[in-house]
Design a protein around this motif. Structure first.
Motif, PDB file in Angstrom:
ATOM      1  N   THR A   9       0.858  -1.190   0.000  1.00  0.00           N
ATOM      2  CA  THR A   9       0.000   0.000   0.000  1.00  0.00           C
ATOM      3  C   THR A   9       0.889   1.234   0.000  1.00  0.00           C
ATOM      4  OG1 THR A   9      -1.628   1.309   1.239  1.00  0.00           O
ATOM      5  CG2 THR A   9      -0.137  -0.014   2.550  1.00  0.00           C
ATOM      6  N   HIS A  10       0.355   2.339  -0.514  1.00  0.00           N
ATOM      7  CA  HIS A  10       1.119   3.586  -0.419  1.00  0.00           C
ATOM      8  C   HIS A  10       0.699   4.379   0.817  1.00  0.00           C
ATOM      9  CE1 HIS A  10      -2.584   5.085  -2.448  1.00  0.00           C
ATOM     10  NE2 HIS A  10      -2.373   6.092  -1.637  1.00  0.00           N
ATOM     11  N   ASN A  11      -0.283   3.864   1.564  1.00  0.00           N
ATOM     12  CA  ASN A  11      -0.880   4.612   2.675  1.00  0.00           C
ATOM     13  C   ASN A  11      -0.140   4.264   3.985  1.00  0.00           C
ATOM     14  OD1 ASN A  11      -2.536   5.350   4.854  1.00  0.00           O
ATOM     15  ND2 ASN A  11      -4.404   5.149   3.624  1.00  0.00           N
ATOM     16  N   LYS A  14      -2.203   3.035   6.910  1.00  0.00           N
ATOM     17  CA  LYS A  14      -2.639   1.646   6.744  1.00  0.00           C
ATOM     18  C   LYS A  14      -1.494   0.691   7.112  1.00  0.00           C
ATOM     19  CE  LYS A  14      -5.362   0.604   3.111  1.00  0.00           C
ATOM     20  NZ  LYS A  14      -5.797   0.148   1.781  1.00  0.00           N
ATOM     21  N   GLU A  17      -1.249   0.504  10.838  1.00  0.00           N
ATOM     22  CA  GLU A  17      -2.361  -0.233  11.439  1.00  0.00           C
ATOM     23  C   GLU A  17      -2.211  -1.737  11.200  1.00  0.00           C
ATOM     24  OE1 GLU A  17      -6.500   1.242  11.940  1.00  0.00           O
ATOM     25  OE2 GLU A  17      -6.940  -0.341  10.487  1.00  0.00           O
ATOM     26  N   GLU A  44      -7.031   1.935  -9.398  1.00  0.00           N
ATOM     27  CA  GLU A  44      -8.004   0.992  -8.831  1.00  0.00           C
ATOM     28  C   GLU A  44      -9.250   0.926  -9.704  1.00  0.00           C
ATOM     29  OE1 GLU A  44      -8.786   1.826  -4.709  1.00  0.00           O
ATOM     30  OE2 GLU A  44      -6.844   0.997  -4.165  1.00  0.00           O
ATOM     31  N   LYS A  56      -3.452  -5.005  -6.099  1.00  0.00           N
ATOM     32  CA  LYS A  56      -2.336  -4.401  -5.353  1.00  0.00           C
ATOM     33  C   LYS A  56      -1.356  -5.480  -4.884  1.00  0.00           C
ATOM     34  CE  LYS A  56      -5.417  -1.555  -3.056  1.00  0.00           C
ATOM     35  NZ  LYS A  56      -5.923  -0.621  -2.046  1.00  0.00           N
ATOM     36  N   ASP A  72      -4.849  -4.606   1.076  1.00  0.00           N
ATOM     37  CA  ASP A  72      -6.288  -4.525   1.338  1.00  0.00           C
ATOM     38  C   ASP A  72      -6.930  -3.394   0.558  1.00  0.00           C
ATOM     39  OD1 ASP A  72      -7.112  -2.073   2.673  1.00  0.00           O
ATOM     40  OD2 ASP A  72      -6.261  -2.765   4.543  1.00  0.00           O
ATOM     41  N   ASP A  73      -8.228  -3.520   0.399  1.00  0.00           N
ATOM     42  CA  ASP A  73      -9.024  -2.410  -0.100  1.00  0.00           C
ATOM     43  C   ASP A  73     -10.174  -2.242   0.881  1.00  0.00           C
ATOM     44  OD1 ASP A  73      -9.346  -0.381  -2.054  1.00  0.00           O
ATOM     45  OD2 ASP A  73     -11.090  -1.441  -2.808  1.00  0.00           O
ATOM     46  N   SER A  74     -10.391  -0.991   1.285  1.00  0.00           N
ATOM     47  CA  SER A  74     -11.402  -0.711   2.300  1.00  0.00           C
ATOM     48  C   SER A  74     -12.340   0.369   1.801  1.00  0.00           C
ATOM     49  CB  SER A  74     -10.751  -0.211   3.591  1.00  0.00           C
ATOM     50  OG  SER A  74      -9.890  -1.185   4.105  1.00  0.00           O
ATOM     51  N   THR A  89     -14.360   5.024  -2.066  1.00  0.00           N
ATOM     52  CA  THR A  89     -14.223   5.919  -0.909  1.00  0.00           C
ATOM     53  C   THR A  89     -13.025   6.859  -1.022  1.00  0.00           C
ATOM     54  OG1 THR A  89     -15.312   4.338   0.560  1.00  0.00           O
ATOM     55  CG2 THR A  89     -13.918   5.997   1.607  1.00  0.00           C
ATOM     56  N   MET A 119     -18.101  -0.233   7.522  1.00  0.00           N
ATOM     57  CA  MET A 119     -16.763  -0.170   6.931  1.00  0.00           C
ATOM     58  C   MET A 119     -16.400  -1.587   6.525  1.00  0.00           C
ATOM     59  SD  MET A 119     -14.945   2.678   6.593  1.00  0.00           S
ATOM     60  CE  MET A 119     -13.300   2.116   6.201  1.00  0.00           C
ATOM     61  N   GLY A 154      -7.951   9.183  12.851  1.00  0.00           N
ATOM     62  CA  GLY A 154      -8.787   8.918  11.665  1.00  0.00           C
ATOM     63  C   GLY A 154     -10.218   8.600  12.041  1.00  0.00           C
ATOM     64  N   HIS A 181     -12.547  -3.152  11.263  1.00  0.00           N
ATOM     65  CA  HIS A 181     -12.851  -3.854  10.003  1.00  0.00           C
ATOM     66  C   HIS A 181     -11.598  -4.505   9.425  1.00  0.00           C
ATOM     67  CE1 HIS A 181     -11.232  -0.309   7.748  1.00  0.00           C
ATOM     68  NE2 HIS A 181     -11.597   0.290   8.858  1.00  0.00           N
ATOM     69  N   ARG A 182     -10.477  -3.764   9.500  1.00  0.00           N
ATOM     70  CA  ARG A 182      -9.240  -4.277   8.901  1.00  0.00           C
ATOM     71  C   ARG A 182      -8.684  -5.421   9.745  1.00  0.00           C
ATOM     72  NH1 ARG A 182      -7.113   0.496   7.792  1.00  0.00           N
ATOM     73  NH2 ARG A 182      -7.891   0.454   5.665  1.00  0.00           N
TER      74      ARG A 182
HETATM   75  O1  LIG Z   1      -9.405   6.854   9.089  1.00  0.00           O
HETATM   76  C1  LIG Z   1      -9.528   5.842   8.403  1.00  0.00           C
HETATM   77  N1  LIG Z   1      -9.428   4.632   8.997  1.00  0.00           N
HETATM   78  C2  LIG Z   1      -9.549   3.484   8.322  1.00  0.00           C
HETATM   79  O2  LIG Z   1      -9.449   2.406   8.904  1.00  0.00           O
HETATM   80  C3  LIG Z   1      -9.783   3.579   6.919  1.00  0.00           C
HETATM   81  N2  LIG Z   1      -9.936   2.664   5.957  1.00  0.00           N
HETATM   82  C4  LIG Z   1     -10.139   3.326   4.841  1.00  0.00           C
HETATM   83  N3  LIG Z   1     -10.135   4.644   5.059  1.00  0.00           N
HETATM   84  C5  LIG Z   1     -10.436   5.681   4.087  1.00  0.00           C
HETATM   85  O3  LIG Z   1     -10.858   5.027   2.933  1.00  0.00           O
HETATM   86  C6  LIG Z   1      -9.977   5.269   1.881  1.00  0.00           C
HETATM   87  C7  LIG Z   1      -9.914   4.028   1.056  1.00  0.00           C
HETATM   88  O4  LIG Z   1      -8.949   3.171   1.426  1.00  0.00           O
HETATM   89  P1  LIG Z   1      -8.169   2.246   0.398  1.00  0.00           P
HETATM   90  O5  LIG Z   1      -8.297   0.885   0.956  1.00  0.00           O
HETATM   91  O6  LIG Z   1      -8.563   2.435  -1.009  1.00  0.00           O
HETATM   92  O7  LIG Z   1      -6.673   2.724   0.633  1.00  0.00           O
HETATM   93  P2  LIG Z   1      -5.757   3.871   0.048  1.00  0.00           P
HETATM   94  O8  LIG Z   1      -6.208   4.297  -1.304  1.00  0.00           O
HETATM   95  O9  LIG Z   1      -5.620   4.948   1.050  1.00  0.00           O
HETATM   96  O10 LIG Z   1      -4.367   3.106  -0.016  1.00  0.00           O
HETATM   97  P3  LIG Z   1      -3.908   1.879  -0.969  1.00  0.00           P
HETATM   98  O11 LIG Z   1      -3.905   0.658  -0.079  1.00  0.00           O
HETATM   99  O12 LIG Z   1      -4.889   1.783  -2.072  1.00  0.00           O
HETATM  100  O13 LIG Z   1      -2.527   2.162  -1.422  1.00  0.00           O
HETATM  101  C8  LIG Z   1      -8.711   5.754   2.549  1.00  0.00           C
HETATM  102  O14 LIG Z   1      -7.900   6.571   1.759  1.00  0.00           O
HETATM  103  C9  LIG Z   1      -9.280   6.533   3.731  1.00  0.00           C
HETATM  104  O15 LIG Z   1      -9.763   7.785   3.293  1.00  0.00           O
HETATM  105  C10 LIG Z   1      -9.895   4.830   6.344  1.00  0.00           C
HETATM  106  N4  LIG Z   1      -9.757   5.949   7.064  1.00  0.00           N
END
Ligand SMILES: O=c1[nH]c(=O)c2ncn([C@@H]3O[C@H](COP(=O)(O)OP(=O)(O)OP(=O)(O)O)[C@@H](O)[C@H]3O)c2[nH]1
Length: 200
Positions: A9-11, A14, A17, A44, A56, A72-74, A89, A119, A154, A181-182
């Motif tokens: 992930t680039h986050n 995440k 966590e 995505e 990913k 993961d994707d959330s 999202t 979530m 968050g 959720h994660r």
């Molecule tokens: O405060 C938060 N706690 C969480 O537990 C959580 N889970 C998701 N999000 C939000 O939903 C987007 C999609 O998440 P997402 O899975 O597409 O990830 P991402 O795009 O940020 O990173 P990547 O994994 O794709 O590189 C994210 O950017 C966040 O805005 C969260 N925010």
């Protein structure tokens, strides 16, 4: 057995966590940047959490075939806005709240409407360019009227799990992790690998 997972992930939030969750289950994980230079992930899809999580994980697995890659994707689903967010999202919230406070935005978005949310997380494990397992997790609850709690950041400061009165950020770590959720998706994946049992 203690597995060493690479988190695709680039986050950075995440990564932190997932590292914490894996440690909680006596496993180990690090972000892919410990092994590779920064990558531009493929865009995505808008179709499903599973498709995005798999893409990913496979993207990094191609470059580190011997490693156990998880991604993961959330997404956030709001009862008051059934057509919004979900698998989009990250993209939709970034457009709606470019530099702002996501929690404040969501708190007021549902004012006067249902505050219920779900979530969802789907997590994929890829090894040697193949997706070998998929885990799922979700949390249902309500969005608080104000941010509360200092034990996490968050969305955890506005998410109140169904049946609880505290936000996730007000809970102690084991209770909070039991609701995330994660964490539920990670646990589901580890259960399938025979790695997460109740004796931990
Ligand atoms: O405060 C938060 N706690 C969480 O537990 C959580 N889970 C998701 N999000 C939000 O939903 C987007 C999609 O998440 P997402 O899975 O597409 O990830 P991402 O795009 O940020 O990173 P990547 O994994 O794709 O590189 C994210 O950017 C966040 O805005 C969260 N925010």
């Amino acid at each position: 057995m203690k597995n060493n997972f690479i988190i695709a992930t680039h986050n950075i939030h995440k990564i932190k966590e997932i590292e914490t969750i894996l440690n909680f289950y006596h496993q180990h994980g690090v972000g892919y940047r410990k092994k590779l230079p920064q990558q531009a992930f493929p865009p995505e899809s808008t179709e499903s959490y599973e498709k995005n999580a798999k893409a990913k994980a496979l993207f990094i697995s191609q470059q580190l075939p011997a490693a156990k890659i998880i991604a993961d994707d959330s997404g956030l689903e709001l009862l008051a806005f059934p057509g919004r967010y979900g698998v989009q999202t990250a993209r939709e919230l970034t457009q709606e709240v470019p530099d702002g406070d996501l929690n404040d935005y969501l708190i007021h978005l549902v004012d006067g409407k249902s505050r219920q949310f779900i979530m969802k997380t789907t997590i994929a494990l890829a090894i040697n360019n193949q997706v070998v397992k998929i885990g799922h997790g979700q949390l249902k609850g309500t969005i608080a009227h104000t941010e509360r709690g200092v034990n996490a950041t968050g969305f955890d400061r506005i998410f109140i799990p169904a049946g609880e009165s505290q936000t996730l950020a007000e809970m102690d770590q084991p209770t909070r992790i039991s609701y995330l959720h994660r964490a539920r998706a990670v646990k589901n994946l580890l259960d399938q690998l025979g790695e997460a049992n109740e004796s931990y």
